[in-house]
Design a protein around this motif. Structure first.
Motif, PDB file in Angstrom:
ATOM      1  N   ASP A 132       0.866  -1.179   0.000  1.00  0.00           N
ATOM      2  CA  ASP A 132       0.000   0.000   0.000  1.00  0.00           C
ATOM      3  C   ASP A 132       0.902   1.228   0.000  1.00  0.00           C
ATOM      4  O   ASP A 132       2.132   1.109  -0.006  1.00  0.00           O
ATOM      5  N   PHE A 143       1.195  11.037  -6.969  1.00  0.00           N
ATOM      6  CA  PHE A 143       1.546  11.496  -5.614  1.00  0.00           C
ATOM      7  C   PHE A 143       2.461  10.489  -4.918  1.00  0.00           C
ATOM      8  O   PHE A 143       3.261  10.855  -4.060  1.00  0.00           O
ATOM      9  N   ASN A 187      -2.502  10.649  -0.208  1.00  0.00           N
ATOM     10  CA  ASN A 187      -3.068  10.901  -1.531  1.00  0.00           C
ATOM     11  C   ASN A 187      -3.271  12.405  -1.733  1.00  0.00           C
ATOM     12  O   ASN A 187      -4.392  12.905  -1.807  1.00  0.00           O
ATOM     13  N   SER A 219      -3.974   5.199   4.923  1.00  0.00           N
ATOM     14  CA  SER A 219      -5.136   4.510   5.493  1.00  0.00           C
ATOM     15  C   SER A 219      -4.705   3.497   6.548  1.00  0.00           C
ATOM     16  O   SER A 219      -5.521   3.036   7.329  1.00  0.00           O
ATOM     17  N   HIS A 255     -13.618   4.432  -4.607  1.00  0.00           N
ATOM     18  CA  HIS A 255     -14.227   3.989  -3.339  1.00  0.00           C
ATOM     19  C   HIS A 255     -15.515   4.751  -3.010  1.00  0.00           C
ATOM     20  O   HIS A 255     -16.415   4.214  -2.367  1.00  0.00           O
ATOM     21  N   THR A 267      -5.470  -1.392   2.321  1.00  0.00           N
ATOM     22  CA  THR A 267      -5.255  -2.517   1.415  1.00  0.00           C
ATOM     23  C   THR A 267      -4.413  -3.615   2.077  1.00  0.00           C
ATOM     24  O   THR A 267      -4.688  -4.796   1.900  1.00  0.00           O
TER      25      THR A 267
HETATM   26  P1  13P Z   1      -3.670   2.671   0.485  1.00  0.00           P
HETATM   27  O1  13P Z   1      -2.603   2.240  -0.421  1.00  0.00           O
HETATM   28  O2  13P Z   1      -3.127   3.557   1.588  1.00  0.00           O
HETATM   29  O3  13P Z   1      -4.548   1.586   1.019  1.00  0.00           O
HETATM   30  O4  13P Z   1      -4.607   3.703  -0.322  1.00  0.00           O
HETATM   31  C1  13P Z   1      -5.500   3.326  -1.246  1.00  0.00           C
HETATM   32  C2  13P Z   1      -5.503   4.204  -2.420  1.00  0.00           C
HETATM   33  O5  13P Z   1      -6.517   4.639  -2.863  1.00  0.00           O
HETATM   34  C3  13P Z   1      -4.248   4.505  -3.069  1.00  0.00           C
HETATM   35  O6  13P Z   1      -4.493   5.303  -4.145  1.00  0.00           O
END
Ligand code: 13P
Ligand code: SF4
Length: 393
Positions: free
Chosen positions: A75, A99, A157, A176, A256, A296
């Motif tokens: 992640d 990013f 992000n 996250s 999401h 994730t």
């Molecule tokens: P993570 O990789 O922090 O779970 O974030 C999900 C995401 O949308 C990355 O673009």
């Protein structure tokens, strides 16, 4: 001939026009055709020639054809740490979005080059907060007399500019995986007993901010207000800003954010005993109706530990869910995608095998293409914020 698709063409193709695609993205003439049967062999050969000089990072939402060549997958938190832990790799090829590559550049030395195989791989959520808008927001907080009591917490992000803003104002980045710890840290920064209660400005994902505040920190929905950058003063009165504990930026993930309460109810009706597991970028009502919520990495670990015969509906990006469904099918774990209409993340999907081959073969020829380089001043303050995150307990 200019072959750049217009926003309408992108819409018809089912892809979103986003500011990333307007960042001066070249359509490289020497890009191999996607139908080239030798692409896998070419990627293998180029990677082998580059040896230890190249390190390939792959976000969990990348296509299978790309993940196959990643030296490490993860992640955004894990990949930021992995980039920082590779001082010997001359070239870091980031298979993810803009990013993430910026963060890798900030966390690696000037001698290392970070490459994003397709510059159009942006993130619509990150683009929802610009430096000018965030500066205006800070002015509104200052006019309401709450800026000194406010700590910015920005989701990974976000652009390097937003990370730099966060670092300059004493805040931290979160992902996250560590949003709860980041918020706990932020609320502990403001001295107790001030005239205004301490508060957090959470950028740019309102859902991650709200879900973490309510689920993990026990706040109420009334403790949160949403700052809309398209309205004067964010659409909030000074009193609303003073009373809020969480000031949430009005941003969201276009993948999401599409999962709905209906999709949770529908899957529960279709699959008895299903466990609903969603990413915290989903809307609060979806998260509240789910059985489990996590990043994730959390989702992968939960499925790994799940008993044979268990059933799961997963609310996150489709590339990852499909991979997990295939991986665990042999162990008799039934894994389905939470919603029947949500699509792949269009910008994550821009990194495909032709772009990866092009980036690697260019390096073999001594050319660096699509280097991501953050300017020195932005890097200085963004690094402060990222290092605060990496030091979180
Ligand atoms: P993570 O990789 O922090 O779970 O974030 C999900 C995401 O949308 C990355 O673009
Ligand atoms: Fe951005 Fe959402 Fe795509 Fe992640 S999944 S890159 S947050 S649009």
């Amino acid at each position: 001939m200019d072959v750049t698709p217009t926003p309408l063409a992108l819409l018809l193709l089912g892809r979103e026009a986003d500011p990333a695609s307007e960042r001066g993205v070249d359509c490289p003439g020497e890009l191999p055709a996607p139908s080239d049967p030798d692409l896998v062999a070419r990627a293998r050969a180029a990677k082998e020639k580059l040896g230890e000089k190249v390190f390939i990072l792959g976000h969990h939402y990348q296509r299978d054809e790309v993940i196959e060549f990643a030296d490490v997958t993860g992640d955004s938190f894990k990949l930021a740490r992995e980039a920082a832990a590779r001082p010997d790799a001359e070239h870091i090829v980031f298979c993810g979005v803009h990013f993430m590559a910026e963060s890798a550049d900030i966390l690696t030395s000037d001698a290392q080059q970070v490459i994003l195989p397709d510059l159009a791989a942006g993130c619509s959520m990150a683009d929802m907060a610009t430096a000018e808008q965030v500066a205006e927001c800070w002015d509104a907080l200052s006019d309401a007399g709450v800026d000194e009591a406010t700590v910015p917490v920005s989701y990974m992000n976000s652009s390097a500019d937003i990370k730099a803003f966060t670092g300059r104002h004493g805040g931290t980045i979160c992902t996250s995986s560590n949003a709860r710890r980041a918020l706990e840290w932020a609320f502990a920064q403001v001295p107790e007993g001030g005239e205004v209660p301490s508060k957090v400005l959470f950028l740019p994902d309102q859902h991650l901010g709200r879900n973490t505040a309510v689920r993990d920190l026990g706040m109420s929905l009334e403790d949160c207000v949403v700052y809309n950058p398209h309205k004067p003063n964010g659409g909030l009165t000074p009193e609303e800003l003073r009373n809020a504990r969480m000031i949430l930026w009005r941003g969201h993930c276009s993948v999401h954010g599409r999962f709905s309460l209906d999709s949770v109810e529908d899957v529960r009706a279709r699959i008895p005993d299903v466990n609903v597991l969603v990413h915290p970028e989903c809307k609060h009502e979806v998260v509240a109706a789910a059985d489990l919520v996590g990043s994730t990495e959390y989702i992968i670990k939960a499925l790994d530990a799940a008993p044979a015969g268990s059933k799961w509906a997963i609310g996150t990006e489709l590339n990852l869910v499909r991979r997990l469904a295939n991986r665990y099918a042999e162990q008799d774990k039934e894994i389905v995608f939470l919603d029947r209409t949500v699509c792949f993340c269009s910008t994550m999907n821009r990194i495909d095998l032709p772009h990866l081959v092009w980036a690697l073969e260019s390096l073999v020829e001594g050319r660096t293409v699509n280097r991501i380089s953050v300017d020195e001043q932005t890097e200085h303050y963004a690094k402060l914020a990222l290092e605060r995150m990496l030091a979180l307990p």
